[in-house]
Design a protein around this motif. Structure first.
Motif, PDB file in Angstrom:
ATOM      1  N   ILE A  46      95.557  78.146 -45.456  1.00  0.00           N
ATOM      2  CA  ILE A  46      95.774  77.191 -44.831  1.00  0.00           C
ATOM      3  C   ILE A  46      97.306  77.121 -44.033  1.00  0.00           C
ATOM      4  O   ILE A  46      97.340  76.802 -42.913  1.00  0.00           O
ATOM      5  N   SER A  47      98.416  77.203 -44.860  1.00  0.00           N
ATOM      6  CA  SER A  47      99.407  77.153 -44.344  1.00  0.00           C
ATOM      7  C   SER A  47     100.580  77.831 -45.207  1.00  0.00           C
ATOM      8  O   SER A  47     100.676  77.832 -46.307  1.00  0.00           O
ATOM      9  N   LYS A  48     101.499  78.615 -44.328  1.00  0.00           N
ATOM     10  CA  LYS A  48     102.572  79.257 -45.168  1.00  0.00           C
ATOM     11  C   LYS A  48     103.724  78.341 -45.533  1.00  0.00           C
ATOM     12  O   LYS A  48     104.645  78.798 -46.138  1.00  0.00           O
ATOM     13  N   GLN A  49     103.705  77.303 -44.749  1.00  0.00           N
ATOM     14  CA  GLN A  49     104.851  76.380 -44.816  1.00  0.00           C
ATOM     15  C   GLN A  49     104.663  75.103 -45.157  1.00  0.00           C
ATOM     16  O   GLN A  49     105.512  74.333 -45.821  1.00  0.00           O
ATOM     17  N   SER A  50     103.582  74.337 -44.895  1.00  0.00           N
ATOM     18  CA  SER A  50     103.386  73.092 -45.181  1.00  0.00           C
ATOM     19  C   SER A  50     102.495  72.659 -46.571  1.00  0.00           C
ATOM     20  O   SER A  50     101.459  73.371 -46.846  1.00  0.00           O
ATOM     21  N   PRO A  51     102.864  71.717 -47.501  1.00  0.00           N
ATOM     22  CA  PRO A  51     102.305  71.607 -48.736  1.00  0.00           C
ATOM     23  C   PRO A  51     101.030  70.857 -48.505  1.00  0.00           C
ATOM     24  O   PRO A  51     100.459  70.775 -49.554  1.00  0.00           O
ATOM     25  N   TRP A  61      97.658  77.383 -38.178  1.00  0.00           N
ATOM     26  CA  TRP A  61      96.628  77.462 -37.210  1.00  0.00           C
ATOM     27  C   TRP A  61      95.951  75.849 -37.080  1.00  0.00           C
ATOM     28  O   TRP A  61      95.628  75.819 -36.169  1.00  0.00           O
ATOM     29  N   ALA A  62      96.130  75.300 -38.160  1.00  0.00           N
ATOM     30  CA  ALA A  62      95.559  73.854 -38.277  1.00  0.00           C
ATOM     31  C   ALA A  62      96.157  72.799 -37.326  1.00  0.00           C
ATOM     32  O   ALA A  62      95.595  71.670 -36.856  1.00  0.00           O
ATOM     33  N   SER A  63      97.333  73.054 -37.124  1.00  0.00           N
ATOM     34  CA  SER A  63      97.869  72.136 -36.162  1.00  0.00           C
ATOM     35  C   SER A  63      97.903  72.239 -34.790  1.00  0.00           C
ATOM     36  O   SER A  63      98.092  71.607 -34.012  1.00  0.00           O
ATOM     37  N   ASN A  64      97.122  73.334 -34.208  1.00  0.00           N
ATOM     38  CA  ASN A  64      96.642  73.574 -32.915  1.00  0.00           C
ATOM     39  C   ASN A  64      95.403  72.489 -32.624  1.00  0.00           C
ATOM     40  O   ASN A  64      94.308  72.747 -32.990  1.00  0.00           O
ATOM     41  N   GLU A  65      95.724  71.626 -31.886  1.00  0.00           N
ATOM     42  CA  GLU A  65      94.862  70.179 -31.468  1.00  0.00           C
ATOM     43  C   GLU A  65      93.649  71.006 -30.857  1.00  0.00           C
ATOM     44  O   GLU A  65      92.957  70.249 -30.839  1.00  0.00           O
ATOM     45  N   ARG A  66      93.886  71.834 -29.828  1.00  0.00           N
ATOM     46  CA  ARG A  66      92.890  72.408 -29.152  1.00  0.00           C
ATOM     47  C   ARG A  66      91.678  73.056 -29.745  1.00  0.00           C
ATOM     48  O   ARG A  66      90.652  73.117 -29.110  1.00  0.00           O
ATOM     49  N   ALA A 154      86.414  72.929 -36.870  1.00  0.00           N
ATOM     50  CA  ALA A 154      87.037  73.842 -35.931  1.00  0.00           C
ATOM     51  C   ALA A 154      86.820  75.376 -36.644  1.00  0.00           C
ATOM     52  O   ALA A 154      86.256  75.472 -37.635  1.00  0.00           O
ATOM     53  N   LEU A 155      86.951  76.367 -35.692  1.00  0.00           N
ATOM     54  CA  LEU A 155      87.051  77.514 -36.182  1.00  0.00           C
ATOM     55  C   LEU A 155      88.388  78.112 -36.583  1.00  0.00           C
ATOM     56  O   LEU A 155      89.361  77.983 -35.534  1.00  0.00           O
ATOM     57  N   ARG A 156      88.858  78.522 -37.773  1.00  0.00           N
ATOM     58  CA  ARG A 156      90.027  78.646 -38.229  1.00  0.00           C
ATOM     59  C   ARG A 156      90.394  80.141 -37.975  1.00  0.00           C
ATOM     60  O   ARG A 156      89.388  81.071 -37.636  1.00  0.00           O
ATOM     61  N   SER A 157      91.678  80.447 -37.719  1.00  0.00           N
ATOM     62  CA  SER A 157      92.150  81.917 -37.451  1.00  0.00           C
ATOM     63  C   SER A 157      92.722  82.348 -39.036  1.00  0.00           C
ATOM     64  O   SER A 157      93.256  81.280 -39.334  1.00  0.00           O
TER      65      SER A 157
END
Length: 158
Positions: A46-51, A61-66, A154-157
């Motif tokens: 999910i995220s290396k930085q956000s809790p 990756w989830a912050s990419n609105e597109r 979405a499709l996640r990376s």
């Protein structure tokens, strides 16, 4: 040990609530992770930085609105009498029922179960709807639920 006993899980009541009890066979397949294991999975997937979902930022990756679909409503289906998943979600996810899924509330609170269990009991999982994300092990599809009663796909990376 990677899991917390369901009886010790702080949110156990969402699966044993009198208005929406979960079948015993499904309860056995709902496995909350320890905080340490949940944090490891969160960082890996999910995220290396956000809790939590409220703090996704650059590099997540989830912050990419597109990548995200338009928002669909889950609240109406949740409020209704039908136990079926919202239509768009059911059509988007074509996983086998035994696919391992992770329902990620936040960095220290993730539940592992199977897709079939989640499908049957999705309303229970969404008793807490503060931005949880559903992902499947070795699957690219992701679903992000909002407390506003909507979800996006979405499709996640990795």
């Amino acid at each position: 040990m990677n899991y917390v006993e369901l009886n010790s899980y702080t949110r156990k009541w969402i699966f044993t609530h009198a208005s929406m009890p979960v079948a015993e066979a499904d309860l056995a397949l709902i496995k909350p992770f320890t905080q340490a294991r949940a944090a490891q999975l969160w960082v890996e997937h999910i995220s290396k930085q956000s809790p939590d979902a409220d703090h996704f930022g650059q590099g997540d990756w989830a912050s990419n609105e597109r990548i995200w679909s338009a928002a669909f409503n889950w609240q109406q289906a949740w409020d209704g009498d039908d136990a079926a998943l919202p239509t768009e979600l059911a059509e988007y996810i074509d996983w086998e029922d035994n696919t391992t899924v992770f329902f990620c509330y936040e960095k220290y609170n993730i539940i592992e179960t199977q897709w079939g269990v989640f499908k049957r009991n999705w309303k229970n999982f969404l008793f807490f709807d503060d931005g949880p994300m559903l992902i499947g092990r070795k699957k690219k599809q992701a679903v992000w639920f909002s407390s506003k009663g909507t979800y996006r796909m979405a499709l996640r990376s990795e």
